[in-house]
Design a protein around this motif. Structure first.
Motif, PDB file in Angstrom:
ATOM      1  N   GLU A  19      16.281 -10.393  44.489  1.00 20.65           N
ATOM      2  CA  GLU A  19      17.346  -9.248  44.366  1.00 20.65           C
ATOM      3  C   GLU A  19      18.146  -8.976  45.565  1.00 20.65           C
ATOM      4  O   GLU A  19      19.395  -8.520  45.581  1.00 20.65           O
ATOM      5  CB  GLU A  19      16.385  -7.861  44.205  1.00 20.65           C
ATOM      6  N   GLU A 115       7.719  -2.690  38.835  1.00 14.17           N
ATOM      7  CA  GLU A 115       7.866  -1.348  39.229  1.00 14.17           C
ATOM      8  C   GLU A 115       8.032  -1.368  40.657  1.00 14.17           C
ATOM      9  O   GLU A 115       8.794  -0.607  41.489  1.00 14.17           O
ATOM     10  CB  GLU A 115       6.801  -0.253  38.494  1.00 14.17           C
ATOM     11  N   GLN A 118      11.176  -2.633  41.882  1.00 16.17           N
ATOM     12  CA  GLN A 118      12.063  -1.833  41.907  1.00 16.17           C
ATOM     13  C   GLN A 118      12.056  -0.840  42.873  1.00 16.17           C
ATOM     14  O   GLN A 118      13.178  -0.371  43.479  1.00 16.17           O
ATOM     15  CB  GLN A 118      12.164  -1.038  40.427  1.00 16.17           C
ATOM     16  N   CYS A 122      14.998  -0.266  45.831  1.00 22.08           N
ATOM     17  CA  CYS A 122      15.397   1.133  45.930  1.00 22.08           C
ATOM     18  C   CYS A 122      15.499   1.478  47.063  1.00 22.08           C
ATOM     19  O   CYS A 122      16.444   1.872  47.624  1.00 22.08           O
ATOM     20  CB  CYS A 122      15.042   2.009  44.920  1.00 22.08           C
TER      21      CYS A 122
END
Length: 214
Positions: A19, A115, A118, A122
């Motif tokens: 990411e 999750e 993520q 974030c």
């Protein structure tokens, strides 16, 4: 760390690495940080991992390292060469910085990894990226360390390191109130103990007196 927790940790690091690659960050094994180099500065995003009662707790941290500041600091520090290369000029836990538990991450099985990733990404986008923009320069570091010199500093909770690096950046920027800062920090570090003060802080202050600023 238990085998299952180790596997979960590796999965999280690999997924986060994918990411963050588009932002120019790569995982550095020696420092256990995602790192991006920008001239003299090393921007750092770390996921501290701890196995707690069968759950893997992931704690995002953000930091900035100025090679110029750290080189000067380590001329009189107690750090070995191998440890000195990974010290941060600024460093703070995302939860402490934001005063929020919104980015808390905990996983117990593979199904939790997506999750968790993520949330970590974030934290990177919403907290770390703005942090780098604000503090990824000598002026930003100066503001973080020297903005309120008499108060504790969230960006470097180790008081001796804060005072030392605050003085260094103040000297590099030829801050008008350098002498005032020196007196404040001298008193702070002297209260931390004679050995720390006499063996490491006083030699640094003396070194800065002869530092040429360009």
């Amino acid at each position: 760390m238990l085998e299952n927790a180790q596997q979960l940790a590796e999965s999280i690091i690999l997924a986060v690495a994918k990411e963050l690659a588009s932002d120019g960050f790569e995982f550095d094994i020696s420092s256990s940080c995602f790192v991006k180099l920008e001239g003299d500065f090393r921007l750092q995003f770390q996921i501290a991992l701890a196995d707690r009662h069968g759950r893997l707790v992931c704690t995002p941290d953000v930091g900035v390292r100025s090679e110029r500041i750290e080189d000067i600091f380590h001329r009189t520090s107690e750090f070995s060469d191998s440890d000195a290369i990974n010290t941060s000029t600024l460093g703070v836990n995302v939860k402490l910085l934001t005063r929020s538990s919104d980015y808390d991450v905990s996983v117990s099985e593979a199904a939790d990894v997506d999750e968790a990733v993520q949330k970590i990404v974030c934290a990177f986008r919403e907290v770390a990226v703005p942090y780098f923009s604000e503090f990824g320069s000598l002026a930003g570091i100066d503001a973080a360390l020297n903005g309120s010199p008499s108060e504790r500093c969230v960006h470097m909770i180790n008081e001796r390191a804060r005072c030392s690096k605050g003085l260094i950046v103040a000297k590099l920027l030829d801050r008008p109130n350098y002498e005032e800062l020196r007196q404040i920090y001298d008193e702070k570090v002297s209260q931390a103990g004679a050995m720390t003060y006499e063996k490491y802080f006083v030699p640094l202050v003396n070194d800065l007196e002869h530092l040429g600023v360009s």
